[in-house]
Design a protein around this motif. Structure first.
Motif, mmCIF file in Angstrom:
data_model
loop_
_atom_site.group_PDB
_atom_site.id
_atom_site.type_symbol
_atom_site.label_atom_id
_atom_site.label_comp_id
_atom_site.label_asym_id
_atom_site.label_seq_id
_atom_site.Cartn_x
_atom_site.Cartn_y
_atom_site.Cartn_z
ATOM 1 N N UNK A 293 0.942 -1.416 0.132
ATOM 2 C CA UNK A 293 0.310 -0.577 0.009
ATOM 3 C C UNK A 293 1.344 1.453 -0.036
ATOM 4 N N UNK A 294 1.701 1.197 0.361
ATOM 5 C CA UNK A 294 3.069 1.986 0.744
ATOM 6 C C UNK A 294 3.330 2.784 -0.774
ATOM 7 N N UNK A 295 3.760 1.770 -1.659
ATOM 8 C CA UNK A 295 4.511 1.586 -2.739
ATOM 9 C C UNK A 295 3.477 2.055 -3.851
ATOM 10 N N UNK A 296 1.990 1.893 -3.644
ATOM 11 C CA UNK A 296 1.189 2.108 -4.393
ATOM 12 C C UNK A 296 0.638 3.717 -4.820
ATOM 13 N N UNK A 297 0.745 4.271 -3.006
ATOM 14 C CA UNK A 297 0.307 5.663 -2.719
ATOM 15 C C UNK A 297 1.599 6.547 -3.159
ATOM 16 N N UNK A 298 3.198 6.059 -2.537
ATOM 17 C CA UNK A 298 3.959 6.481 -4.110
ATOM 18 C C UNK A 298 3.955 6.293 -5.265
ATOM 19 N N UNK A 299 3.385 5.587 -5.453
ATOM 20 C CA UNK A 299 3.414 5.737 -7.009
ATOM 21 C C UNK A 299 1.922 6.304 -7.953
ATOM 22 N N UNK B 25 3.242 9.822 -7.718
ATOM 23 C CA UNK B 25 4.061 10.555 -8.125
ATOM 24 C C UNK B 25 4.029 10.474 -10.149
ATOM 25 N N UNK B 26 2.621 9.043 -10.433
ATOM 26 C CA UNK B 26 2.538 8.856 -11.312
ATOM 27 C C UNK B 26 1.560 9.361 -12.254
ATOM 28 N N UNK C 196 -6.806 9.140 -5.324
ATOM 29 C CA UNK C 196 -6.295 7.308 -5.709
ATOM 30 C C UNK C 196 -4.541 7.600 -4.733
ATOM 31 N N UNK C 197 -4.489 8.373 -4.518
ATOM 32 C CA UNK C 197 -3.828 9.010 -3.473
ATOM 33 C C UNK C 197 -3.405 9.313 -2.287
ATOM 34 N N UNK C 198 -4.633 9.767 -1.598
ATOM 35 C CA UNK C 198 -5.067 9.936 -0.792
ATOM 36 C C UNK C 198 -6.021 8.591 -0.439
ATOM 37 N N UNK C 199 -6.453 7.762 -0.907
ATOM 38 C CA UNK C 199 -7.470 6.270 -0.475
ATOM 39 C C UNK C 199 -6.058 5.605 -0.523
#
Length: 79
Positions: free
Chosen positions: A34-40, A43-44, A50-53
């Motif tokens: 989830x951390x990698x998904x939030x950073x991506x 960033x991307x 989506x980042x907040x979720x």
């Protein structure tokens, strides 16, 4: 022996080990994903929601890691 009383050491045939150790591994893995998904997501993509979720889900996963670790410490106080 009285019913409900622990008979042997944790991991013995009388008292098998619980699945909390494996659950902690899964919880840490889920939090990292989830951390990698939030950073991506931040960033991307330009999808802020989506980042907040995913960030909120990461915080919830960290609470789960903490809770499982506390339960594991309660179950195995000598470690």
């Amino acid at each position: 022996m009285r019913a409900g009383r622990l008979r042997g050491t944790l991991g013995s045939a009388d008292r098998p080990a619980s699945a909390l150790g494996f659950r902690r591994v899964l919880a840490v893995f889920g939090a990292l994903v989830l951390l990698v998904g939030a950073i991506a997501a931040f960033a991307l993509t330009d999808q802020v929601w989506l980042g907040v979720l995913l960030g909120a889900a990461f915080v919830a996963a960290c609470v789960n890691v903490y809770w499982v670790s506390r339960r594991l410490q309660h179950e195995r106080p000598n470690r």
